[in-house]
Design an enzyme around this catalytic site. Structure first.
Site, PDB file in Angstrom:
ATOM      1  CD  GLU A 198       1.786  -5.728   5.467  1.00  0.00           C
ATOM      2  OE1 GLU A 198       2.595  -6.622   5.835  1.00  0.00           O
ATOM      3  OE2 GLU A 198       1.035  -5.873   4.479  1.00  0.00           O
ATOM      4  CD  GLU A 238      -2.131  -7.755   2.699  1.00  0.00           C
ATOM      5  OE1 GLU A 238      -1.856  -6.584   2.364  1.00  0.00           O
ATOM      6  OE2 GLU A 238      -2.725  -8.032   3.744  1.00  0.00           O
ATOM      7  CB  ALA A 282      -0.901  -0.020   1.229  1.00  0.00           C
ATOM      8  N   GLY A 302       0.858  -5.175   0.783  1.00  0.00           N
ATOM      9  CA  GLY A 302      -0.321  -5.259  -0.069  1.00  0.00           C
ATOM     10  C   GLY A 302      -0.018  -5.874  -1.429  1.00  0.00           C
TER      11      GLY A 302
HETATM   12  N1  CAA Z   1       4.601   3.237  -0.537  1.00  0.00           N
HETATM   13  C1  CAA Z   1       5.012   4.390  -1.054  1.00  0.00           C
HETATM   14  N2  CAA Z   1       6.203   4.548  -1.658  1.00  0.00           N
HETATM   15  C2  CAA Z   1       7.007   3.463  -1.738  1.00  0.00           C
HETATM   16  C3  CAA Z   1       6.632   2.223  -1.213  1.00  0.00           C
HETATM   17  C4  CAA Z   1       5.352   2.118  -0.592  1.00  0.00           C
HETATM   18  N3  CAA Z   1       4.888   0.958  -0.104  1.00  0.00           N
HETATM   19  N4  CAA Z   1       7.648   1.342  -1.430  1.00  0.00           N
HETATM   20  C5  CAA Z   1       8.601   2.024  -2.076  1.00  0.00           C
HETATM   21  N5  CAA Z   1       8.225   3.304  -2.267  1.00  0.00           N
HETATM   22  C6  CAA Z   1       8.964   4.373  -2.922  1.00  0.00           C
HETATM   23  C7  CAA Z   1      10.093   4.882  -2.046  1.00  0.00           C
HETATM   24  O1  CAA Z   1       9.609   5.819  -1.122  1.00  0.00           O
HETATM   25  C8  CAA Z   1      11.023   5.457  -3.069  1.00  0.00           C
HETATM   26  O2  CAA Z   1      10.518   6.704  -3.473  1.00  0.00           O
HETATM   27  P1  CAA Z   1      11.545   7.949  -3.721  1.00  0.00           P
HETATM   28  O3  CAA Z   1      12.398   7.493  -4.871  1.00  0.00           O
HETATM   29  O4  CAA Z   1      10.624   9.078  -4.079  1.00  0.00           O
HETATM   30  O5  CAA Z   1      12.300   8.119  -2.461  1.00  0.00           O
HETATM   31  C9  CAA Z   1      10.860   4.514  -4.270  1.00  0.00           C
HETATM   32  O6  CAA Z   1       9.621   3.858  -4.077  1.00  0.00           O
HETATM   33  C10 CAA Z   1      11.941   3.461  -4.339  1.00  0.00           C
HETATM   34  O7  CAA Z   1      11.981   2.797  -3.080  1.00  0.00           O
HETATM   35  P2  CAA Z   1      13.324   2.619  -2.239  1.00  0.00           P
HETATM   36  O8  CAA Z   1      14.236   3.781  -2.457  1.00  0.00           O
HETATM   37  O9  CAA Z   1      12.941   2.309  -0.830  1.00  0.00           O
HETATM   38  O10 CAA Z   1      13.954   1.347  -2.978  1.00  0.00           O
HETATM   39  P3  CAA Z   1      14.950   0.267  -2.363  1.00  0.00           P
HETATM   40  O11 CAA Z   1      15.391  -0.531  -3.545  1.00  0.00           O
HETATM   41  O12 CAA Z   1      15.963   0.896  -1.509  1.00  0.00           O
HETATM   42  O13 CAA Z   1      14.035  -0.653  -1.412  1.00  0.00           O
HETATM   43  C11 CAA Z   1      12.063  -1.890  -0.803  1.00  0.00           C
HETATM   44  C12 CAA Z   1      13.010  -1.440  -1.937  1.00  0.00           C
HETATM   45  C13 CAA Z   1      12.796  -2.839   0.134  1.00  0.00           C
HETATM   46  C14 CAA Z   1      10.905  -2.607  -1.465  1.00  0.00           C
HETATM   47  C15 CAA Z   1      11.569  -0.662  -0.018  1.00  0.00           C
HETATM   48  O14 CAA Z   1      11.080   0.310  -0.938  1.00  0.00           O
HETATM   49  C16 CAA Z   1      10.480  -0.940   0.971  1.00  0.00           C
HETATM   50  O15 CAA Z   1      10.749  -1.492   2.036  1.00  0.00           O
HETATM   51  N6  CAA Z   1       9.219  -0.517   0.676  1.00  0.00           N
HETATM   52  C17 CAA Z   1       8.116  -0.593   1.592  1.00  0.00           C
HETATM   53  C18 CAA Z   1       7.628  -2.000   1.768  1.00  0.00           C
HETATM   54  C19 CAA Z   1       6.505  -2.024   2.775  1.00  0.00           C
HETATM   55  O16 CAA Z   1       6.661  -1.740   3.930  1.00  0.00           O
HETATM   56  N7  CAA Z   1       5.288  -2.432   2.310  1.00  0.00           N
HETATM   57  C20 CAA Z   1       4.143  -2.534   3.158  1.00  0.00           C
HETATM   58  C21 CAA Z   1       3.278  -1.336   3.015  1.00  0.00           C
HETATM   59  S1  CAA Z   1       1.921  -1.356   4.152  1.00  0.00           S
HETATM   60  C22 CAA Z   1       0.726  -2.310   3.444  1.00  0.00           C
HETATM   61  O17 CAA Z   1       0.910  -2.840   2.364  1.00  0.00           O
HETATM   62  C23 CAA Z   1      -0.572  -2.453   4.201  1.00  0.00           C
HETATM   63  C24 CAA Z   1      -1.455  -3.516   3.703  1.00  0.00           C
HETATM   64  O18 CAA Z   1      -1.371  -4.641   4.111  1.00  0.00           O
HETATM   65  C25 CAA Z   1      -2.509  -3.226   2.759  1.00  0.00           C
END
Ligand code: CAA
Length: 267
Positions: free
Chosen positions: A141, A121, A75, A118
């Site tokens: 998450e 999921e 998400a 998500g």
């Molecule tokens: N939401 C919004 N933006 C996101 C995102 C997310 N879930 N995941 C990545 N991005 C964005 C980053 O903010 C970044 O944006 P900028 O370039 O503007 O800074 C861009 O995508 C690239 O991401 P990273 O620089 O972090 O890339 P990385 O290669 O260093 O890492 C990653 C990759 C490990 C996937 C890391 O991006 C990450 O951990 N992302 C979040 C994963 C996460 O926590 N997901 C769960 C979300 S909550 C949810 O999903 C609730 C539910 O159950 C419905």
């Protein structure tokens, strides 16, 4: 362009691309700069593409994949950051995501990279999960102070069992495609260059079968998660018997005995 205007033009942006290949609709998530994070607008566009596929008899199978490095990294965290409990409860936040799980037509997820939160999921709402060997799965998450909210605790547990689901949801550990396949989350793994070719081969194969039969099989398999075994077996038998009302059933059996390919008419 001012920041506000830039933001506006981003709002108007297409978050998905829809392509057609014979009887297959291919939906590509196209927010690669945000690792295809699932914002509200993307989900709305996805749902309207799914509605279109469901209402179009020319479409037999739906494929969902992601552009760039990710299937979807979850998400959209920036969209969620300032939301309050009252707001998310009032809007029943995440509920529209369930549309995907209600598709009557088969959906194949082609996971090209990260399928996290998500994104994982969403993959689990699909019927078949093909992954590239570099794909990664997880429910991270907990690392951002929340929990899976689009079926992760339920579908992951159903797929891999309690202790594995518990470990993944409680640690947020990312797992490689090979481990995800071994635990029953992923259907098959392919070299990255072959992922779409193999996905499309399976999609075309299914799309050539009788559409009503395909729908009945999907319904019967999904019953496992929804009804007790005795009711599921009875329902399966009725669905099986229902295929005898189809011209396609007669054609399929006749073609087999006449040693020729079946010509299904989806009726
Ligand atoms: N939401 C919004 N933006 C996101 C995102 C997310 N879930 N995941 C990545 N991005 C964005 C980053 O903010 C970044 O944006 P900028 O370039 O503007 O800074 C861009 O995508 C690239 O991401 P990273 O620089 O972090 O890339 P990385 O290669 O260093 O890492 C990653 C990759 C490990 C996937 C890391 O991006 C990450 O951990 N992302 C979040 C994963 C996460 O926590 N997901 C769960 C979300 S909550 C949810 O999903 C609730 C539910 O159950 C419905």
């Amino acid at each position: 362009m001012s920041t506000a205007e830039h933001h506006e033009s981003n709002q108007a942006e297409e978050m998905i691309r829809v392509d057609f290949d014979d009887r297959v609709m291919i939906i590509t998530l196209t927010r690669p700069n945000a690792l295809n994070a699932l914002c509200k607008k993307l989900i709305m566009q996805l749902n309207s593409a799914l509605d279109q596929a469901e209402n179009d008899t020319r479409i037999g199978v739906i494929v969902i994949t992601g552009a760039g490095q990710a299937f979807a990294a979850g998400a959209d965290i920036s969209e969620m950051k300032n939301l309050t409990f009252a707001e998310v409860a009032e809007k029943d936040f995440i509920q529209p995501w369930e549309r995907l799980s209600r598709c009557q037509k088969p959906v194949i997820a082609a996971i090209n990279g990260y399928a996290l939160g998500g994104g994982c999921e969403m993959a689990m709402m699909c019927d078949i999960i093909y992954a590239s060997e570099t794909a990664q799965f997880g429910q991270p998450e907990i690392t951002i102070g929340t929990m899976p909210g689009a079926g992760g605790t339920q579908r992951l547990t159903a797929l891999v069992g309690k202790s594995k689901a518990m470990e993944l949801c409680l640690t947020g550990r990312k797992i490689p495609a090979q481990e995800a396949e071994a635990m029953g989350l992923v259907t098959r793994i392919f070299a990255g260059a072959d992922l779409m070719k193999e996905t499309m081969a399976t999609a075309h194969k299914i799309a050539k079968f009788s559409a009503p039969v395909v729908r009945m099989i999907k319904e019967a398999v999904n019953n496992v998660a929804e009804v007790p075994l005795v009711a599921g077996i009875r329902s399966e038998r009725r669905l099986f018997q229902s295929t005898f009302a189809l011209e396609d059933r007669k054609e399929g059996m006749t073609a087999f005995l006449e040693k020729r390919p079946a010509a299904f008419k989806n009726r």
